[in-house]
Design an enzyme around this catalytic site. Structure first.
Site, PDB file in Angstrom:
ATOM      1  N   SER A  42       0.804  -1.275  -0.127  1.00  0.00           N
ATOM      2  CA  SER A  42       0.037   0.136  -0.180  1.00  0.00           C
ATOM      3  C   SER A  42       0.893   1.273  -0.140  1.00  0.00           C
ATOM      4  O   SER A  42       0.535   2.291  -0.425  1.00  0.00           O
ATOM      5  CB  SER A  42      -0.796  -0.117   1.209  1.00  0.00           C
ATOM      6  OG  SER A  42      -0.299  -0.355   2.626  1.00  0.00           O
ATOM      7  N   HIS A 248      -0.695   5.740   6.968  1.00  0.00           N
ATOM      8  CA  HIS A 248       0.000   5.761   5.529  1.00  0.00           C
ATOM      9  C   HIS A 248       0.204   7.484   5.326  1.00  0.00           C
ATOM     10  O   HIS A 248      -0.566   8.135   6.010  1.00  0.00           O
ATOM     11  CB  HIS A 248      -1.015   5.279   4.489  1.00  0.00           C
ATOM     12  CG  HIS A 248      -1.090   3.915   4.526  1.00  0.00           C
ATOM     13  ND1 HIS A 248      -1.968   3.025   5.509  1.00  0.00           N
ATOM     14  CD2 HIS A 248      -0.624   2.842   3.637  1.00  0.00           C
ATOM     15  CE1 HIS A 248      -1.919   2.001   5.223  1.00  0.00           C
ATOM     16  NE2 HIS A 248      -1.025   1.654   4.150  1.00  0.00           N
TER      17      HIS A 248
END
Length: 267
Positions: A42, A248
């Site tokens: 990711s 993230h």
């Protein structure tokens, strides 16, 4: 051999060496002629920023798309996928590579050691339970991940033998100085435990990628001072909508953290 023949041979050899020394090395192909393939999890697919699409949550605003936009290579393809492990990368992403591939980038290994479950667990439990969860991840990191990384890197080199392969690390997630980290934010002991495990993962990635002859790109310096809980974070804290963005990089993290790290590793 006669003296005359010996002298002639020396003259010929000397002339050839002079010509070779005077001939410039073949210029490297400009980046506009490169075929670029992005692999990984990711952090390479672009989770955390805008524009995520499909089951793999790929975004043109992740670092691979930003590098493509800045350098305009001949071809660009991202097969990076949210949730990817070394095993799924080897089974489903390597078909994108070939002998004509010039550049390969990747982040991988975080999901192998249970990155997501560790951070989520630490969000919900006590400091001591968080530390215990990090130790579980460390056990996998030390005893299982090295061989998986070695096999992954070997497969990439075999599929793309002529490519520059850049392995990028993970940013240290949390600022440890700011006591307040938002509603439901991590305590400082939890942040320190996760950061220590994070740093150990980066150390392993650096060692195994360099041992394989690949290019290591550390992003810790680029993200320094911009962790979660800092005044200007380049990573998302726990996010409700969309939940996958949690922990993230945000758009600043990809643009100002990952992109310069990748570009610098290729200079």
């Amino acid at each position: 051999m006669s003296r005359r023949t010996t002298v002639l041979a020396c003259l010929v050899t000397s002339t050839l060496l002079t010509l070779v020394a005077a001939t410039p090395a073949a210029a490297a192909a400009p980046r506009s002629e490169w075929d670029y393939v992005a692999l990984g999890d990711s952090y390479s697919s672009g989770v955390g920023t805008s524009g995520q699409t499909g089951l793999c949550l790929r975004s043109a605003n992740g670092y691979p798309g930003l590098w493509d936009k800045a350098n305009d290579p001949k071809t660009f393809r991202s097969v990076a996928c949210s949730g990817a492990t070394t095993s799924s990368l080897r089974s489903s992403q390597l078909s994108a590579l070939g002998t004509g591939t010039d550049l390969v980038t990747l982040t991988i290994g975080g999901n192998d050691v249970g990155f997501a479950s560790t951070v989520i667990t630490c969000t919900l439990v006590s400091d001591s339970a968080c530390a215990a969860k990090v130790e579980e991840a460390r056990d996998i990191l030390e005893n299982e991940l090295p061989a998986k990384l070695d096999a992954t890197y070997a497969d990439i080199k075999r599929k793309a033998p002529n490519a520059k392969v850049v392995v990028l690390g993970y940013p240290i997630l949390f600022d440890e100085k700011n006591a307040y980290c938002g509603v439901g934010g991590m305590s400082i002991p939890k942040r320190k435990a996760i950061n220590a495990g994070n740093a150990e993962l980066n150390d392993l990635l650096a060692a195994r990628s360099q041992a394989a002859g690949l290019i290591w790109s550390d992003v810790e310096d680029e993200f320094a001072g911009h962790g979660i809980c800092a005044s200007s974070p380049w990573l998302n804290n726990l996010t409700v909508v969309p939940p996958q963005n949690s922990f993230h990089p945000n758009s600043s993290g990809y643009k100002n953290g990952y992109l310069p790290a990748l570009s610098g590793s290729l200079d």
